[in-house]
Scaffold this active site. Sequence first.
Site, short mmCIF file in Angstrom:
data_model
loop_
_atom_site.label_atom_id
_atom_site.label_comp_id
_atom_site.label_asym_id
_atom_site.label_seq_id
_atom_site.Cartn_x
_atom_site.Cartn_y
_atom_site.Cartn_z
N ASP A 1 0.86 -1.18 0.00
CA ASP A 1 0.00 0.00 0.00
C ASP A 1 0.90 1.23 0.00
OD1 ASP A 1 0.89 -0.26 2.62
OD2 ASP A 1 -1.05 0.15 3.54
N TYR B 1 3.07 4.66 0.77
CA TYR B 1 3.79 5.19 1.93
C TYR B 1 2.81 6.01 2.78
CZ TYR B 1 8.15 4.11 -0.61
OH TYR B 1 9.18 3.48 -1.28
N PHE C 1 6.44 2.37 -4.36
CA PHE C 1 7.85 2.50 -3.99
C PHE C 1 8.48 3.84 -4.35
CE2 PHE C 1 7.16 -2.12 -4.47
CZ PHE C 1 7.48 -2.52 -3.17
N HIS D 1 9.58 -8.96 0.79
CA HIS D 1 9.50 -7.52 0.58
C HIS D 1 10.88 -6.88 0.79
CE1 HIS D 1 8.12 -3.35 1.20
NE2 HIS D 1 7.02 -3.72 0.58
#
Length: 222
Positions: free
Chosen positions: A64, A66, A77, A186
């Site tokens: 999801d 930041y 990202f 991740h």
Amino acid sequence: MKIIGNDWDEVLGSEFDAQYYQQLRSFLDEEYKTKVIYPLPKYIYTALRLTSYGDTKVVILGQDPYHEPNQAHGLAFSVNKGVDIPPSLVNIYQELHDDLGCNIPNHGFLVSWARQGVLLLNSVLTVQAHRANSHRSKGWEQLTDTIIKKLNDKEEPVVFILWGANARSKKQFIDNPRHLIIESVHPSPLSAYNGFFGSRPFSRTNDFLVKNGMTPIDWQIR
């Protein structure tokens, strides 16, 4: 209904009329009125606007947005220039350097990837400030499931890069043998040393694209 502004509107048209999506919109209307939500509404669909369905040849799937101020702008990202590079992206850049020898940039603006056909998509497209995963199970997953299914239907090969459990849960929708799935933990500092570092997603992606007669991605951020 024109929401995205390119061929995604036709590909996803019926989704925007579905009951779950209308409920999601009502939920978001109230959230934006009463809380601090990221990104700003105008940026929610930036990933789809910058990378059309027809142009998508690589998908990088995150969790999801930041959830701290000035970070989220609609690309998984990525952050705008002038914003500190988040730890997950620091690790992505380190793997990019180790994999392809790319120079590590001084900003986290990934638009150049998006313009080359890299869909920087999160599984959930909004988040409450300071609360990761706060908009989980509100309807976004149903929309992004459909996006992955539609991309799975493409005749042209697509590389799906799945980082983390949320992203890897979409693997069930990718069964077209033309495509390539690259998955790992991740890139966050909590998990990157458990299989993200050394996974070489960028060179593997380009090798696959070249093998299939497609232009490789210039991964160097400038």
